[in-house]
Design a protein around this motif. Structure first.
Motif, mmCIF file in Angstrom:
data_model
loop_
_atom_site.group_PDB
_atom_site.id
_atom_site.type_symbol
_atom_site.label_atom_id
_atom_site.label_comp_id
_atom_site.label_asym_id
_atom_site.label_seq_id
_atom_site.Cartn_x
_atom_site.Cartn_y
_atom_site.Cartn_z
ATOM 1 N N LEU A 1 0.874 -1.266 -0.056
ATOM 2 C CA LEU A 1 0.085 -0.119 0.088
ATOM 3 C C LEU A 1 0.949 1.293 -0.025
ATOM 4 N N LYS A 2 2.198 1.338 0.115
ATOM 5 C CA LYS A 2 3.156 2.383 0.158
ATOM 6 C C LYS A 2 2.804 3.122 1.473
ATOM 7 N N SER A 3 2.656 2.408 2.414
ATOM 8 C CA SER A 3 2.094 3.191 3.605
ATOM 9 C C SER A 3 2.962 3.657 4.662
ATOM 10 N N ASP A 4 3.696 4.606 4.781
ATOM 11 C CA ASP A 4 4.613 5.024 5.975
ATOM 12 C C ASP A 4 3.759 4.682 7.241
ATOM 13 N N SER A 5 2.530 5.021 7.457
ATOM 14 C CA SER A 5 1.964 4.659 8.869
ATOM 15 C C SER A 5 1.817 3.527 9.152
ATOM 16 N N LEU A 6 1.784 2.660 8.153
ATOM 17 C CA LEU A 6 1.822 0.854 8.553
ATOM 18 C C LEU A 6 3.329 0.699 8.800
ATOM 19 N N LEU A 7 4.285 1.205 8.163
ATOM 20 C CA LEU A 7 5.567 1.144 8.503
ATOM 21 C C LEU A 7 5.773 1.512 10.066
ATOM 22 N N ASN A 8 5.431 2.556 10.358
ATOM 23 C CA ASN A 8 5.524 2.944 11.719
ATOM 24 C C ASN A 8 5.020 2.175 12.809
ATOM 25 N N LEU A 9 3.843 1.341 12.396
ATOM 26 C CA LEU A 9 3.262 0.272 13.362
ATOM 27 C C LEU A 9 4.161 -0.715 13.364
ATOM 28 N N VAL A 10 4.959 -1.325 12.437
ATOM 29 C CA VAL A 10 5.731 -2.021 12.689
ATOM 30 C C VAL A 10 6.975 -1.634 13.242
ATOM 31 N N LEU A 11 7.566 -0.619 13.144
ATOM 32 C CA LEU A 11 8.812 -0.053 13.944
ATOM 33 C C LEU A 11 8.454 0.000 15.450
ATOM 34 N N LYS A 12 6.921 0.180 15.818
ATOM 35 C CA LYS A 12 6.770 0.331 17.215
ATOM 36 C C LYS A 12 6.808 -1.169 17.954
ATOM 37 N N TYR A 13 6.941 -2.075 17.042
ATOM 38 C CA TYR A 13 7.206 -3.413 17.701
ATOM 39 C C TYR A 13 8.573 -4.119 17.415
ATOM 40 N N THR A 14 9.464 -3.247 17.024
ATOM 41 C CA THR A 14 10.970 -3.712 16.583
ATOM 42 C C THR A 14 12.073 -3.373 17.791
ATOM 43 N N ASP A 15 12.637 -4.366 17.938
ATOM 44 C CA ASP A 15 13.834 -4.196 18.645
ATOM 45 C C ASP A 15 14.920 -3.314 18.240
ATOM 46 N N LYS A 16 15.142 -2.194 18.920
ATOM 47 C CA LYS A 16 16.186 -1.284 18.534
ATOM 48 C C LYS A 16 17.423 -2.031 18.824
ATOM 49 N N ASN A 17 17.700 -2.969 19.711
ATOM 50 C CA ASN A 17 19.021 -3.364 20.103
ATOM 51 C C ASN A 17 19.642 -4.686 19.351
ATOM 52 N N ASN A 18 18.509 -5.167 18.479
ATOM 53 C CA ASN A 18 19.013 -6.326 17.753
ATOM 54 C C ASN A 18 19.552 -5.753 16.311
ATOM 55 N N ILE A 19 20.746 -6.084 16.450
ATOM 56 C CA ILE A 19 21.872 -5.854 15.024
ATOM 57 C C ILE A 19 21.061 -6.280 13.748
ATOM 58 N N PHE A 20 20.561 -7.459 13.559
ATOM 59 C CA PHE A 20 19.962 -8.170 12.634
ATOM 60 C C PHE A 20 18.536 -7.705 12.235
ATOM 61 N N ASP A 21 17.833 -7.549 13.213
ATOM 62 C CA ASP A 21 16.428 -7.020 13.031
ATOM 63 C C ASP A 21 16.083 -5.921 13.557
ATOM 64 N N ASN A 22 16.277 -4.706 13.254
ATOM 65 C CA ASN A 22 16.303 -3.494 13.682
ATOM 66 C C ASN A 22 15.575 -2.387 13.177
ATOM 67 N N ILE A 23 15.489 -1.251 13.476
ATOM 68 C CA ILE A 23 14.433 -0.152 12.785
ATOM 69 C C ILE A 23 15.304 0.002 11.445
ATOM 70 N N SER A 24 16.565 -0.047 11.308
ATOM 71 C CA SER A 24 17.247 0.163 10.173
ATOM 72 C C SER A 24 16.832 -0.959 9.055
ATOM 73 N N THR A 25 16.946 -2.173 9.282
ATOM 74 C CA THR A 25 16.868 -3.169 8.859
ATOM 75 C C THR A 25 15.402 -3.291 8.319
ATOM 76 N N VAL A 26 14.484 -3.144 9.096
ATOM 77 C CA VAL A 26 12.976 -3.040 8.545
ATOM 78 C C VAL A 26 12.863 -1.790 7.355
ATOM 79 N N LYS A 27 13.403 -0.466 7.805
ATOM 80 C CA LYS A 27 13.181 0.465 6.812
ATOM 81 C C LYS A 27 13.835 -0.086 5.298
ATOM 82 N N LEU A 28 14.938 -0.556 5.551
ATOM 83 C CA LEU A 28 15.650 -1.123 4.396
ATOM 84 C C LEU A 28 14.817 -2.143 3.482
ATOM 85 N N LYS A 29 14.147 -3.090 4.340
ATOM 86 C CA LYS A 29 13.209 -4.059 3.494
ATOM 87 C C LYS A 29 11.949 -3.198 2.825
ATOM 88 N N TYR A 30 11.499 -1.996 3.477
ATOM 89 C CA TYR A 30 10.434 -1.257 3.069
ATOM 90 C C TYR A 30 10.866 -0.397 1.865
#
Length: 451
Positions: A248-277
């Motif tokens: 849906l090209k939705s930044d708001s849905l991306l932000n929902l995902v980031l809300k439940y993303t572990d900031k301290n996991n080097i392999f699965d964090n806010i940056s890696t989620v954004k990169l997939k997006y």
């Protein structure tokens, strides 16, 4: 003459112990000519081990053969070729094997997934026959949804039927939970409905009120049927919602995902989620900016020494876990060999996933110069133990070769590509070797390389 008769009897007996699968068909024509209560569609892939086990162990069982051939017109579909691709998309098939049961009007009435025993598969056929006799089909319920979306009893029945058929209920589920009084959201029936929609087959749980309800009641999960730890549902919901955000090209849905993303996991964090997006949206500019920031500020801080330390920590945790409580010295030693670089492997995969996208999609020279360093980092990690890293070493070398080639360094590109071919031959990956060889020929001729 007796020999011929015996041979014919033997051939007929062998044929009788096989399901009459049809592989080349037009589905509409099959439905039109159907003379049995069900149409069975077996979705498989050529690499699917459980699919092959079903063919070998279950579909040769005389009881199953009789049950299927008596009640079903059976179709076999490779989900990755020809019409199988569109049929898999139409019926939301993402796991293999998947077995769909349509009634003789072509309406989906039942589905099941994965390897199972002959006994269990027989029960699935029986369930499909029962479901095919329902007076109202799911398609008819679909058509009634708009006018009955505030009818709670209708919604409950509709959602339960769709859940039983393993259909995508993500939005419907959240809508239903939202309508429930707060005290009813925490009862076992509601929680079980959420569990059933969040399991590995349905994967209908998204980030929203349904997931929040499970999190609020996570202490009750172990008493429910087929329930996993709450982390399992959070992870599946994140994946589901990220896919939807990309679609849906939705930044708001991306932000929902980031809300439940572990900031301290080097392999699965806010940056890696954004990169997939950003890669899903094919936004090259934002992808590179995020990748550059992530590698400079986080990934590059992990030196080879620090990666090795992480490998050791994780290996020690594994050996001291309950899984190895009664392990023999030989089993411990085998584990040390098999799991000695588990974290380093993930670093290589992370570097490769980032460089893959930029090499294939970005021609900016400054970006490619940075990627050359990142690709070299992946190769350097693999060089610590090329035997252990053999599954990803050829890919890493190939990326380094391709970025050199894009930077007009033909000599280095050919050198690394030759190494990639040699490594892929050790791995015995004929498809990869063939592709690398074609790319090498293009490099030597100075032509654009095939992907």
């Amino acid at each position: 003459m007796k020999y011929i008769i015996c041979l014919l009897l033997f051939i007929n007996q062998v044929h009788a112990q096989r399901i009459d699968f049809i592989e080349n068909f037009e589905l509409d024509s099959i439905i039109l000519k159907s003379d049995k209560p069900l149409i069975l569609i077996d979705f498989y892939t050529t690499w699917c081990g459980p699919c092959k086990r079903m063919d070998r162990e279950v579909f040769t069982d005389s009881t199953i053969v009789k049950h299927v051939n008596s009640n079903c017109i059976s179709l076999k579909v490779n989900a990755e070729e020809g019409q199988g691709i569109s049929l898999a998309k139409k019926y939301n098939v993402t796991s293999y094997p998947t077995y769909l049961f349509l009634n003789n009007q072509g309406v989906l009435v039942y589905r099941t997934v994965g390897y199972m025993s002959s006994y269990d598969f027989s029960n699935q056929i029986t369930n499909a026959i029962i479901e095919s006799k329902e007076s109202t089909t799911v398609l008819e319920l679909d058509s009634l949804y708009k006018q009955k979306s505030h009818d709670f009893l209708f919604l409950k029945n509709y959602l339960n039927r769709r859940t039983k058929l393993k259909l995508d209920n993500s939005d419907l589920l959240d809508y239903y939970i939202h309508l429930l009084p707060k005290e009813e959201r925490a009862n076992d029936e509601t929680l079980q409905l959420l569990i059933d929609n969040g399991n590995r087959i349905n994967k209908s749980l998204q980030v929203g009120i349904g997931l929040e309800t499970l999190i609020d009641n996570k202490q009750k999960l172990q008493s429910l049927k087929n329930a996993y730890p709450i982390e399992y549902y959070i992870e599946n919901a994140r994946k589901k919602t990220l896919g939807k955000a990309i679609e849906l090209k939705s930044d708001s849905l991306l932000n929902l995902v980031l809300k439940y993303t572990d900031k301290n996991n080097i392999f699965d964090n806010i940056s890696t989620v954004k990169l997939k997006y950003f890669s899903g949206l094919n936004n090259k500019t934002k992808f590179y900016k995020e990748a550059d920031s992530f590698i400079k500020n986080q990934l590059s801080k992990y030196t080879l020494k620090k990666m090795a330390a992480l490998d050791s920590i994780v290996l020690l945790e594994l050996i001291n876990s309950e899984d190895y409580k009664d392990a023999t010295p030989e089993e411990i030693q085998e584990a040390k060999l098999d799991y000695k670089h588990t974290q380093s492997v993930q670093f290589v995969r992370l570097y490769n996933s980032i460089t893959d996208y930029i090499i294939d999609n970005d021609n900016n020279i400054d970006h490619l110069l940075a990627v050359k360093k990142w690709a070299k980092n992946a190769v350097d990690i693999c060089l610590l133990d090329t035997t252990y890293f053999i599954n990803i070493y050829p890919h890493s070398l190939n990326n380094l070769a391709k970025v050199h080639y894009k930077l007009k360094d033909q000599k280095e590109a050919i050198r690394y590509q030759t190494l990639a071919i040699a490594a892929s031959k050790i791995l015995e990956e004929s498809d990869a070797t063939e592709m690398y060889q074609k790319q090498l020929m293009q490099m030597k001729k100075g032509k654009p390389i095939v992907q």
